[in-house]
Write a protein that holds these residues in place. Structure first.
Motif, PDB file in Angstrom:
ATOM      1  N   SER A 361      20.280  -1.110 -42.405  1.00 55.77           N
ATOM      2  CA  SER A 361      18.983  -0.551 -42.792  1.00 55.77           C
ATOM      3  C   SER A 361      17.929  -1.626 -43.031  1.00 55.77           C
ATOM      4  O   SER A 361      16.733  -1.322 -43.080  1.00 55.77           O
ATOM      5  CB  SER A 361      19.131   0.311 -44.048  1.00 55.77           C
ATOM      6  N   ASP A 362      18.356  -2.902 -43.180  1.00 54.20           N
ATOM      7  CA  ASP A 362      17.377  -3.976 -43.361  1.00 54.20           C
ATOM      8  C   ASP A 362      16.472  -4.129 -42.148  1.00 54.20           C
ATOM      9  O   ASP A 362      15.330  -4.590 -42.272  1.00 54.20           O
ATOM     10  CB  ASP A 362      18.096  -5.305 -43.626  1.00 54.20           C
ATOM     11  N   LEU A 363      16.959  -3.748 -40.974  1.00 49.76           N
ATOM     12  CA  LEU A 363      16.120  -3.813 -39.785  1.00 49.76           C
ATOM     13  C   LEU A 363      14.901  -2.913 -39.919  1.00 49.76           C
ATOM     14  O   LEU A 363      13.762  -3.332 -39.683  1.00 49.76           O
ATOM     15  CB  LEU A 363      16.926  -3.411 -38.543  1.00 49.76           C
ATOM     16  N   THR A 364      15.135  -1.668 -40.286  1.00 44.98           N
ATOM     17  CA  THR A 364      14.025  -0.714 -40.361  1.00 44.98           C
ATOM     18  C   THR A 364      13.170  -0.915 -41.606  1.00 44.98           C
ATOM     19  O   THR A 364      11.963  -0.692 -41.577  1.00 44.98           O
ATOM     20  CB  THR A 364      14.567   0.726 -40.338  1.00 44.98           C
ATOM     21  N   ALA A 391      13.820  -9.298 -34.493  1.00 44.80           N
ATOM     22  CA  ALA A 391      14.329  -8.118 -35.201  1.00 44.80           C
ATOM     23  C   ALA A 391      13.241  -7.062 -35.358  1.00 44.80           C
ATOM     24  O   ALA A 391      13.509  -5.851 -35.234  1.00 44.80           O
ATOM     25  CB  ALA A 391      14.871  -8.525 -36.568  1.00 44.80           C
ATOM     26  N   PHE A 392      12.009  -7.490 -35.619  1.00 46.64           N
ATOM     27  CA  PHE A 392      10.907  -6.538 -35.769  1.00 46.64           C
ATOM     28  C   PHE A 392      10.635  -5.804 -34.455  1.00 46.64           C
ATOM     29  O   PHE A 392      10.417  -4.585 -34.443  1.00 46.64           O
ATOM     30  CB  PHE A 392       9.647  -7.269 -36.237  1.00 46.64           C
ATOM     31  N   ILE A 393      10.654  -6.535 -33.351  1.00 41.81           N
ATOM     32  CA  ILE A 393      10.405  -5.905 -32.056  1.00 41.81           C
ATOM     33  C   ILE A 393      11.492  -4.900 -31.719  1.00 41.81           C
ATOM     34  O   ILE A 393      11.215  -3.770 -31.281  1.00 41.81           O
ATOM     35  CB  ILE A 393      10.295  -6.981 -30.959  1.00 41.81           C
ATOM     36  N   ILE A 394      12.751  -5.269 -31.949  1.00 44.62           N
ATOM     37  CA  ILE A 394      13.861  -4.350 -31.672  1.00 44.62           C
ATOM     38  C   ILE A 394      13.748  -3.099 -32.541  1.00 44.62           C
ATOM     39  O   ILE A 394      13.905  -1.960 -32.064  1.00 44.62           O
ATOM     40  CB  ILE A 394      15.209  -5.050 -31.918  1.00 44.62           C
ATOM     41  N   ALA A 395      13.487  -3.296 -33.826  1.00 43.47           N
ATOM     42  CA  ALA A 395      13.412  -2.156 -34.748  1.00 43.47           C
ATOM     43  C   ALA A 395      12.228  -1.252 -34.432  1.00 43.47           C
ATOM     44  O   ALA A 395      12.245  -0.064 -34.797  1.00 43.47           O
ATOM     45  CB  ALA A 395      13.310  -2.663 -36.185  1.00 43.47           C
ATOM     46  N   SER A 396      11.218  -1.778 -33.774  1.00 41.67           N
ATOM     47  CA  SER A 396      10.010  -0.993 -33.475  1.00 41.67           C
ATOM     48  C   SER A 396      10.064  -0.319 -32.111  1.00 41.67           C
ATOM     49  O   SER A 396       9.304   0.637 -31.871  1.00 41.67           O
ATOM     50  CB  SER A 396       8.774  -1.900 -33.527  1.00 41.67           C
ATOM     51  N   THR A 397      10.920  -0.774 -31.223  1.00 42.95           N
ATOM     52  CA  THR A 397      10.901  -0.255 -29.846  1.00 42.95           C
ATOM     53  C   THR A 397      12.208   0.379 -29.393  1.00 42.95           C
ATOM     54  O   THR A 397      12.209   1.174 -28.447  1.00 42.95           O
ATOM     55  CB  THR A 397      10.556  -1.398 -28.871  1.00 42.95           C
ATOM     56  N   GLU A 402      20.587   1.637 -29.685  1.00 42.34           N
ATOM     57  CA  GLU A 402      20.262   0.298 -29.182  1.00 42.34           C
ATOM     58  C   GLU A 402      20.116  -0.698 -30.332  1.00 42.34           C
ATOM     59  O   GLU A 402      20.545  -1.858 -30.216  1.00 42.34           O
ATOM     60  CB  GLU A 402      18.978   0.353 -28.358  1.00 42.34           C
ATOM     61  N   MET A 403      19.508  -0.255 -31.424  1.00 43.76           N
ATOM     62  CA  MET A 403      19.378  -1.126 -32.594  1.00 43.76           C
ATOM     63  C   MET A 403      20.743  -1.510 -33.142  1.00 43.76           C
ATOM     64  O   MET A 403      20.982  -2.675 -33.493  1.00 43.76           O
ATOM     65  CB  MET A 403      18.554  -0.435 -33.689  1.00 43.76           C
ATOM     66  N   TYR A 407      22.286  -5.169 -33.425  1.00 47.57           N
ATOM     67  CA  TYR A 407      22.701  -5.652 -34.743  1.00 47.57           C
ATOM     68  C   TYR A 407      24.129  -6.184 -34.697  1.00 47.57           C
ATOM     69  O   TYR A 407      24.430  -7.256 -35.243  1.00 47.57           O
ATOM     70  CB  TYR A 407      22.581  -4.506 -35.744  1.00 47.57           C
ATOM     71  N   ARG A 408      25.013  -5.467 -34.016  1.00 45.37           N
ATOM     72  CA  ARG A 408      26.407  -5.912 -33.908  1.00 45.37           C
ATOM     73  C   ARG A 408      26.519  -7.219 -33.119  1.00 45.37           C
ATOM     74  O   ARG A 408      27.319  -8.088 -33.449  1.00 45.37           O
ATOM     75  CB  ARG A 408      27.253  -4.830 -33.225  1.00 45.37           C
ATOM     76  N   GLU A 409      25.687  -7.370 -32.090  1.00 43.35           N
ATOM     77  CA  GLU A 409      25.760  -8.552 -31.252  1.00 43.35           C
ATOM     78  C   GLU A 409      25.202  -9.793 -31.948  1.00 43.35           C
ATOM     79  O   GLU A 409      25.758 -10.885 -31.819  1.00 43.35           O
ATOM     80  CB  GLU A 409      24.980  -8.307 -29.949  1.00 43.35           C
TER      81      GLU A 409
END
Length: 530
Positions: A361-364, A391-397, A402-403, A407-409
């Motif tokens: 949840s830290d991503l979002t 991380a911000f770009i991934i969490a936003s798009t 996919e997130m 995150y696992r990778e």
């Protein structure tokens, strides 16, 4: 035959009697000797004698010490319990927690405990994060906390609990506070100017520095000798001290040292479903400063795992400063002095444990706190470190699935073979003391008792009235709220002097120490200092 006949003759009666008497005396001596030693030991114990038995530290009278904490001048002393010692104490289910600075579940400190240490933080977290963080640091010897609260931390349900805890001062982000900070001399100086009027992490960095400036004055008023700035996702790990105590660590610092640097270790999570990082994470990646250079660069690529840097976020640690005249912040990671260059040392074993991106949840949550566009160019305005930008770009798009895969990778350490290899090389380390202490606090009921006590101290009517009053006296959002990107624009040309920061002729200063990554190695194996 004569010789044989002589040897078979019976011995004289007097010789047999002598042998029998000797055996009796020997048996009597072997019986009396242990009895005498037992009586002597009993006599010493009865008199409270001076035999220092190591086992006595686990006696009922000493059972309130955390394992590994020997008696020392820093221990509280004179605290005893009438509870019997049994297995339940070892399992953490006793009615009383077993920690050195324990005080009737409120950790009240005696005035003669030295040195007096305070921690300041700027937080919007809830009780589930703040309470374990705070009481862990109380266990290792921190007596005073200055909490600059916003968001969830400033809500009545949270702030009333925090205000009820001994040694805690809660500072709300009110209009009065913003107006006071708008007059800070910092706005007329250059060391922080490159961070002014920028969004997200830059704005937070400025706000933390302004809060630290006020905390210095509060620390002096409270009689604190050391001040530390920490986030609520960071725990100090006082390794290398004679006992697991921050007090012991700092009392051993030479008197001519102004600042102590704690290199940071970064959490290395092994699952993607962590809920309580402080009690579920035991594996950490060690700092460059605590590794052999050959080991660091020899294992660099394997330890980085395709991420932009060796650490996901910062790698330049945090610091403790001795409270003294002309002290000022130098960004969230360091302190400085207006009149001299601080004499600093870097600790060789102690560290600050940074639990970064430890929950999915830290991503979002980081994404929701920032309004930047998810483009490679725009995120540079908002974030200082490359991983935060990615991380911000991934969490936003990306989608939820996919997130999670990203995150696992990039965050979760699922390769057990690699983990074991890096543990053997010393890149990774297992650290159990914080999770053990916090789990013991939780099982002893400290957190629940603090919440219940705060709620029970006010009647329903008074509690509702206090909520109305606190809501009317603080501003946390809306049109009346200031932004630290804007408050500098409202200041007068002359800064206001405060007690700890006297007006002196202006001189340029080195830029503030921002979050920095550890040294990196490019594809050509060239070492680049971050």
């Amino acid at each position: 035959m004569a010789g044989l006949h002589t040897s078979l003759r019976p011995q004289p009666p007097s010789s047999a009697a002598n042998n029998h008497f000797f055996i009796v005396k020997l048996l009597l001596l072997l019986t009396i000797l242990p009895l005498s030693l037992s009586l002597f030991a009993f006599f010493l114990q009865w008199r409270g004698g001076g035999v220092d038995d190591p086992i006595s530290r686990w006696s009922p009278d000493e059972s309130h010490k955390f394992p590994g904490m020997d008696s020392s001048p820093l221990s509280t002393g004179g605290y005893s319990s009438s509870h019997s010692f049994d297995c339940s104490m070892l399992l953490g289910h006793s009615n009383t927690a077993s920690f050195p600075y324990y005080r009737d579940r409120k950790f009240k400190f005696d005035s003669d405990l030295k040195p007096k240490i305070c921690i300041t933080t700027s937080t919007s977290a809830g009780l589930e994060q703040i309470l374990p963080w705070m009481f862990y640091h109380k266990v290792i010897g921190v007596s005073t906390f200055f909490l600059f609260v916003e968001g969830k931390a400033a809500s009545p349900a949270v702030s009333k609990v925090l205000e009820s805890i001994s040694g805690v001062k809660v500072i709300y982000r009110t209009r009065e506070l913003e107006e006071q900070q708008a007059k800070s001399r910092i706005w007329n100086e250059t060391w922080l100017s490159s961070f002014f009027y920028k969004p997200c992490n830059y704005e937070l960095f400025v706000k933390q520095s302004l809060n630290m400036e006020i905390a210095i004055v509060m620390a002096r008023d409270a009689g604190a000798e050391w001040i530390i700035h920490l986030d609520t996702d960071e725990l100090l790990h006082p390794a290398g001290a004679r006992e697991y105590s921050l007090r012991q660590l700092l009392i051993d610092v030479p008197g001519n040292v102004d600042m102590v640097i704690f290199p940071n270790y970064e959490s290395s999570i092994e699952r993607d479903d962590i809920k309580e990082p402080f009690t579920e994470i035991s594996m950490f990646k060690k700092n460059y400063d605590h590794l052999m250079k050959d080991t660091y660069f020899g294992m660099y690529k394997e330890a980085t795992r395709g991420n932009p840097n060796y650490f996901l976020t910062y790698g330049n640690g945090k610091s403790a400063a001795r409270v003294q005249d002309h002290l000022r912040p130098n960004g969230a990671h360091r302190w400085h002095n207006y009149m001299k260059t601080p004499n600093e040392i870097k600790l060789e074993e102690a560290a600050v444990l940074h639990y970064t991106y430890s929950k999915f949840s830290d991503l979002t949550s980081r994404r929701d706190r920032c309004g930047c566009k998810p483009t490679k160019e725009d995120v540079k305005r908002c974030f200082m470190l490359e991983f935060d930008r990615s991380a911000f770009i991934i969490a936003s798009t990306a989608t939820e699935e996919e997130m999670l895969n990203w995150y696992r990778e990039h965050v979760v350490w699922t390769d057990r073979t690699l983990n074991l290899k890096l543990l053997r090389k010393g890149i990774l380390a297992r650290i159990y003391a914080p999770m053990t202490i916090i789990q013991g606090l939780r099982e002893s009921g400290v957190f629940g008792d603090v919440i219940a006590s705060a709620q029970g101290s006010l009647s329903k009517d008074k509690f509702l009235a206090s909520i109305d009053s606190s809501n009317s006296s603080r501003t946390t959002s809306g049109s009346e709220s200031f932004s630290s990107r804007k408050i500098g624009r409202n200041i007068e040309s002359q800064a206001t002097a405060r007690r700890t920061l006297e007006i002196i002729p202006f001189a340029p200063h080195e830029p503030a120490v921002q979050p920095l990554s550890p040294p990196i190695m490019d594809d050509d194996h060239l070492i680049i200092e971050a």
